[in-house]
Design a protein around this motif. Sequence first.
Motif, PDB file in Angstrom:
ATOM      1  N   VAL A  11      39.830  53.410  37.958  1.00 12.97           N
ATOM      2  CA  VAL A  11      39.497  54.621  37.787  1.00 12.97           C
ATOM      3  C   VAL A  11      37.937  55.075  37.544  1.00 12.97           C
ATOM      4  O   VAL A  11      37.573  55.845  36.991  1.00 12.97           O
ATOM      5  N   SER A  12      37.218  53.934  37.769  1.00  7.79           N
ATOM      6  CA  SER A  12      35.748  53.690  37.656  1.00  7.79           C
ATOM      7  C   SER A  12      35.218  54.239  36.343  1.00  7.79           C
ATOM      8  O   SER A  12      34.074  54.789  36.293  1.00  7.79           O
ATOM      9  N   SER A  13      35.824  53.678  35.333  1.00  4.74           N
ATOM     10  CA  SER A  13      35.308  53.971  34.109  1.00  4.74           C
ATOM     11  C   SER A  13      34.186  52.991  33.895  1.00  4.74           C
ATOM     12  O   SER A  13      33.234  53.576  32.728  1.00  4.74           O
ATOM     13  N   GLY A  14      33.775  51.804  34.276  1.00  3.83           N
ATOM     14  CA  GLY A  14      32.910  50.975  34.232  1.00  3.83           C
ATOM     15  C   GLY A  14      32.985  50.161  32.830  1.00  3.83           C
ATOM     16  O   GLY A  14      31.902  49.600  32.724  1.00  3.83           O
ATOM     17  N   GLN A  15      33.973  49.933  32.294  1.00  2.00           N
ATOM     18  CA  GLN A  15      34.098  49.534  30.776  1.00  2.00           C
ATOM     19  C   GLN A  15      33.821  47.783  31.240  1.00  2.00           C
ATOM     20  O   GLN A  15      33.329  47.169  30.606  1.00  2.00           O
ATOM     21  N   CYS A  16      34.442  47.412  32.306  1.00  2.37           N
ATOM     22  CA  CYS A  16      34.294  46.057  32.621  1.00  2.37           C
ATOM     23  C   CYS A  16      32.925  45.719  32.951  1.00  2.37           C
ATOM     24  O   CYS A  16      32.634  44.492  32.494  1.00  2.37           O
ATOM     25  N   ALA A  17      32.254  46.429  33.807  1.00  2.00           N
ATOM     26  CA  ALA A  17      30.997  46.060  34.086  1.00  2.00           C
ATOM     27  C   ALA A  17      29.957  45.906  32.816  1.00  2.00           C
ATOM     28  O   ALA A  17      28.836  45.090  32.835  1.00  2.00           O
ATOM     29  N   ASP A  25      31.250  44.279  38.907  1.00  3.87           N
ATOM     30  CA  ASP A  25      30.369  45.530  39.208  1.00  3.87           C
ATOM     31  C   ASP A  25      30.974  46.681  39.623  1.00  3.87           C
ATOM     32  O   ASP A  25      32.389  46.554  39.839  1.00  3.87           O
ATOM     33  N   GLN A  26      30.309  47.507  39.998  1.00  6.23           N
ATOM     34  CA  GLN A  26      30.678  48.983  40.267  1.00  6.23           C
ATOM     35  C   GLN A  26      30.163  49.287  41.813  1.00  6.23           C
ATOM     36  O   GLN A  26      29.007  49.056  41.929  1.00  6.23           O
ATOM     37  N   ARG A  27      31.026  49.678  42.666  1.00  2.00           N
ATOM     38  CA  ARG A  27      30.753  49.979  43.890  1.00  2.00           C
ATOM     39  C   ARG A  27      29.947  51.367  43.744  1.00  2.00           C
ATOM     40  O   ARG A  27      30.025  52.289  42.969  1.00  2.00           O
ATOM     41  N   VAL A  32      33.994  52.292  41.928  1.00  2.00           N
ATOM     42  CA  VAL A  32      35.367  51.483  41.701  1.00  2.00           C
ATOM     43  C   VAL A  32      34.749  49.976  41.682  1.00  2.00           C
ATOM     44  O   VAL A  32      33.737  49.488  42.115  1.00  2.00           O
ATOM     45  N   VAL A  33      35.603  49.404  41.012  1.00  2.00           N
ATOM     46  CA  VAL A  33      35.245  47.777  40.560  1.00  2.00           C
ATOM     47  C   VAL A  33      35.055  46.898  41.565  1.00  2.00           C
ATOM     48  O   VAL A  33      35.735  47.046  42.818  1.00  2.00           O
ATOM     49  N   GLU A  34      34.300  46.268  41.612  1.00  2.00           N
ATOM     50  CA  GLU A  34      34.132  44.921  42.418  1.00  2.00           C
ATOM     51  C   GLU A  34      34.057  43.663  41.684  1.00  2.00           C
ATOM     52  O   GLU A  34      33.325  43.499  40.559  1.00  2.00           O
ATOM     53  N   PRO A  56      41.148  51.046  31.172  1.00  2.00           N
ATOM     54  CA  PRO A  56      42.102  52.198  30.932  1.00  2.00           C
ATOM     55  C   PRO A  56      43.079  52.035  32.001  1.00  2.00           C
ATOM     56  O   PRO A  56      44.183  52.805  31.900  1.00  2.00           O
ATOM     57  N   ALA A  57      43.026  51.653  33.152  1.00  2.00           N
ATOM     58  CA  ALA A  57      43.944  51.429  34.309  1.00  2.00           C
ATOM     59  C   ALA A  57      44.623  50.345  34.482  1.00  2.00           C
ATOM     60  O   ALA A  57      45.588  50.049  35.469  1.00  2.00           O
ATOM     61  N   MET A  58      44.476  49.354  33.461  1.00  2.00           N
ATOM     62  CA  MET A  58      45.244  48.044  33.683  1.00  2.00           C
ATOM     63  C   MET A  58      44.903  47.307  35.035  1.00  2.00           C
ATOM     64  O   MET A  58      45.896  46.859  35.791  1.00  2.00           O
TER      65      MET A  58
END
Length: 64
Positions: A11-17, A25-27, A32-34, A56-58
Amino acid sequence: MQVSVDQEACVSSGQCALTADDVFDQRDSDGVVELLDADPPQGRWRDVRDAAAHCPAMAITVRE
Ligand code: SF4
């Protein structure tokens, strides 16, 4: 460690990046995660585990 991401679930939250920018990274177009590194070095495992736990989206799967 093997990392995979589900771009359909993201869901493009960006937490991971924010947590591990050498692994995720995010597209540019939609956030969206990359996945940059599917087999990160052991020194990064803690942050990758945290990123997966807090997505948040697992959408992040970690196999060890
Ligand atoms: S934390 Fe999860 S939902 Fe957010 S950008 Fe990363 S994979 Fe997508």
